[in-house]
Design a protein around this motif. Structure first.
Motif, PDB file in Angstrom:
ATOM      1  N   GLU A  66       0.835  -1.200   0.000  1.00 13.35           N
ATOM      2  CA  GLU A  66       0.000   0.000   0.000  1.00 13.35           C
ATOM      3  C   GLU A  66       0.871   1.251   0.000  1.00 13.35           C
ATOM      4  O   GLU A  66       1.968   1.255   0.563  1.00 13.35           O
ATOM      5  CB  GLU A  66      -0.931   0.017   1.220  1.00 13.35           C
ATOM      6  N   ASP A  67       0.347   2.324  -0.612  1.00 15.10           N
ATOM      7  CA  ASP A  67       1.047   3.600  -0.571  1.00 15.10           C
ATOM      8  C   ASP A  67       0.639   4.378   0.675  1.00 15.10           C
ATOM      9  O   ASP A  67      -0.064   3.855   1.547  1.00 15.10           O
ATOM     10  CB  ASP A  67       0.786   4.408  -1.847  1.00 15.10           C
ATOM     11  N   GLU A  68       1.057   5.650   0.756  1.00 13.99           N
ATOM     12  CA  GLU A  68       0.798   6.444   1.954  1.00 13.99           C
ATOM     13  C   GLU A  68      -0.683   6.642   2.208  1.00 13.99           C
ATOM     14  O   GLU A  68      -1.121   6.785   3.354  1.00 13.99           O
ATOM     15  CB  GLU A  68       1.493   7.811   1.826  1.00 13.99           C
ATOM     16  N   GLU A  69      -1.493   6.690   1.147  1.00 14.61           N
ATOM     17  CA  GLU A  69      -2.945   6.892   1.300  1.00 14.61           C
ATOM     18  C   GLU A  69      -3.700   5.591   1.521  1.00 14.61           C
ATOM     19  O   GLU A  69      -4.918   5.591   1.627  1.00 14.61           O
ATOM     20  CB  GLU A  69      -3.514   7.601   0.056  1.00 14.61           C
ATOM     21  N   GLY A  70      -2.987   4.474   1.565  1.00 14.98           N
ATOM     22  CA  GLY A  70      -3.647   3.191   1.772  1.00 14.98           C
ATOM     23  C   GLY A  70      -4.144   2.559   0.493  1.00 14.98           C
ATOM     24  O   GLY A  70      -4.890   1.574   0.537  1.00 14.98           O
ATOM     25  N   SER A 305       7.898  -4.101   6.140  1.00 13.03           N
ATOM     26  CA  SER A 305       7.850  -2.784   5.494  1.00 13.03           C
ATOM     27  C   SER A 305       9.192  -2.081   5.624  1.00 13.03           C
ATOM     28  O   SER A 305       9.697  -1.482   4.668  1.00 13.03           O
ATOM     29  CB  SER A 305       6.735  -1.925   6.119  1.00 13.03           C
ATOM     30  N   ARG A 311      12.950   3.348   6.427  1.00 10.28           N
ATOM     31  CA  ARG A 311      12.197   4.207   7.348  1.00 10.28           C
ATOM     32  C   ARG A 311      11.558   5.399   6.662  1.00 10.28           C
ATOM     33  O   ARG A 311      10.570   5.953   7.154  1.00 10.28           O
ATOM     34  CB  ARG A 311      13.118   4.711   8.467  1.00 10.28           C
ATOM     35  N   ASP A 312      12.116   5.848   5.533  1.00 11.77           N
ATOM     36  CA  ASP A 312      11.667   7.098   4.923  1.00 11.77           C
ATOM     37  C   ASP A 312      10.587   6.907   3.868  1.00 11.77           C
ATOM     38  O   ASP A 312      10.148   7.875   3.250  1.00 11.77           O
ATOM     39  CB  ASP A 312      12.861   7.825   4.286  1.00 11.77           C
ATOM     40  N   SER A 313      10.180   5.692   3.629  1.00  9.08           N
ATOM     41  CA  SER A 313       9.168   5.428   2.603  1.00  9.08           C
ATOM     42  C   SER A 313       7.778   5.354   3.230  1.00  9.08           C
ATOM     43  O   SER A 313       7.613   4.921   4.373  1.00  9.08           O
ATOM     44  CB  SER A 313       9.475   4.115   1.881  1.00  9.08           C
ATOM     45  N   GLY A 314       6.789   5.782   2.460  1.00  8.91           N
ATOM     46  CA  GLY A 314       5.399   5.675   2.924  1.00  8.91           C
ATOM     47  C   GLY A 314       4.752   4.370   2.532  1.00  8.91           C
ATOM     48  O   GLY A 314       3.626   4.081   2.936  1.00  8.91           O
ATOM     49  N   LYS A 315       5.465   3.566   1.745  1.00  4.84           N
ATOM     50  CA  LYS A 315       4.905   2.276   1.327  1.00  4.84           C
ATOM     51  C   LYS A 315       4.900   1.303   2.498  1.00  4.84           C
ATOM     52  O   LYS A 315       5.735   1.390   3.391  1.00  4.84           O
ATOM     53  CB  LYS A 315       5.706   1.683   0.165  1.00  4.84           C
ATOM     54  N   ARG A 316       3.967   0.363   2.433  1.00  3.93           N
ATOM     55  CA  ARG A 316       3.792  -0.538   3.567  1.00  3.93           C
ATOM     56  C   ARG A 316       3.317  -1.911   3.097  1.00  3.93           C
ATOM     57  O   ARG A 316       2.494  -2.018   2.188  1.00  3.93           O
ATOM     58  CB  ARG A 316       2.783   0.068   4.550  1.00  3.93           C
TER      59      ARG A 316
END
Length: 401
Positions: A66-70, A305, A311-316
């Protein structure tokens, strides 16, 4: 992530040139530590069943990125690695092994080696003065961005705690008791015989020795509980059966008490779980999910993740469980019926006819009945109807109105 990958590959190539990585992984994976104790734990049927139930839930979960917005990122290269982590484990086997190791040993070490993943064992960890964790396998340092230390956290910030340590005393008692009963019935209930001699036994007496040997041979030949042996004996000899010292009732009573304790070390109340399985399988699976599987999923998501994206990525990484997998077929049928019923009552005129309240929206007040209905089942029929269909359909629809 591109820079991170390039740096990772550079470090890996340097280590590979020195012949270090091959030795580290082969020794760590093929000759993992404490494997004998781990295998022994799985010999306890109750522990094995609980571990299977928990690890199966994670194995059956869909893993997504998932990206930062889910929003789900389709066809991400990380998914390919998780689906095919290495040459000796499938993605499903990898997840099950990771869960079982995590629960038994209290910690597990996934290693990202380029486009391959491994679970390392015999890993030595330590914190330096800056509280940065360092990893060594076989005396060789592993870069921190290539490995994660997933801990079943207790009160130690550097080491997880698992069934092997939490329930060691209980586990050993249960396993010993199970083994005694298994061995007893494997050997025909430990039925033994005592040969009594009234006369003095003389090893030099050939006739006496032959007679004793013949009797023993007859007794040892009894390999079936239905077999009957008639052994003629001379004066001064008698055979009495020797009662097994193993008392089944006491051992079973011990197991009934202490087997349930093993589930508590896996965060499961065995009595509650078994009662739910008998009465409501759906509730039992949800109980297992919320009590055991869900916390593990969250911990794995966090670490994987960080392992893949830093640590700096918004991906999960996310584990997604389809709750409907826990629902009975009859319940799924009811859900489908309710969806169909909702569709039937969507138009206001039908809702009014059936006694349901009107929604009074432009969509529900419109009447869309037309010749498009005859196209149901044809490819893209619904797409065409949503777009208004072709011009002839529009004319027919207007004529109907």
């Amino acid at each position: 992530m591109g820079l991170r990958d390039r740096f990772s590959n550079f470090v890996y190539r340097q280590l590979e040139k020195r012949g270090v990585m091959e030795d580290i992984y082969s020794n760590s994976i093929r000759y993992g530590g404490r494997y004998a104790n781990d295998d022994s734990i799985l010999e306890s049927s109750d522990v094995y069943e609980l571990l299977q139930d928990i690890s199966n839930q994670l194995m059956l979960a869909d893993i997504v990125v998932e990206d930062e917005e889910g929003n789900e990122i389709m066809h991400h290269p990380v998914l390919k690695i998780l689906k095919d982590p290495n040459n000796y484990l499938s993605g499903s086997e990898f997840i099950k092994l990771m869960v079982n190791t995590y629960l038994i040993q209290g910690e597990v070490f996934p290693v990202l080696d380029g486009d391959r993943m491994h679970l390392a064992s015999t890993v030595y960890t330590e914190l330096d003065d800056r509280l940065i964790e360092h990893f060594k396998i076989g005396g060789e340092t592993i870069p921190p961005f290539m490995i994660r230390h997933i801990k079943n956290i207790g009160t130690n910030h550097l080491k997880g705690i698992g069934l092997l340590e939490l329930g060691r005393n209980t586990l050993e008692g249960v396993m010993n008791a199970e083994k005694v009963l298994t061995d007893k019935y494997k050997k025909g209930g430990l039925l033994a015989f005592l040969l009594k001699l009234d006369a003095h036994f003389n090893p030099q007496n050939g006739a006496q020795s032959k007679l004793i040997k013949a009797i023993l041979d007859q007794l040892e030949a009894i390999d079936d509980s239905r077999s009957v042996k008639l052994i003629p004996m001379g004066k001064g000899y008698s055979i009495d059966s020797l009662k097994s010292p193993i008392e089944d009732e006491k051992i079973l009573a011990f197991l009934n008490v202490y087997k349930k304790d093993l589930g508590k070390f896996l965060n499961i109340n065995v009595e509650t779980y078994q009662a739910l399985i008998k009465s409501d399988l759906e509730k039992a699976m949800m109980y297992l999910h919320n009590k055991a599987a869900k916390p593990i999923m969250k911990n794995f998501e966090d670490h994987l993740s960080l392992l893949f994206f830093g640590r700096d990525s918004g991906k999960r990484i996310k584990f997604k469980v389809n709750i409907l997998d826990f629902v009975t077929y009859s319940t799924k049928t009811n859900i489908g019926y309710n969806i169909v019923r909702t569709g039937i009552t969507s138009p206001d005129n039908v809702a009014d006819m059936l006694g349901f309240p009107k929604q009074n929206t432009p969509e529900t007040q419109a009447i869309y009945i037309s010749n498009d209905l005859t196209k149901i089942g044809e490819k893209k029929a619904t797409d065409d109807s949503l777009k208004g269909g072709d011009e002839s359909d529009k004319e027919e629809g207007n004529a109907d109105r």
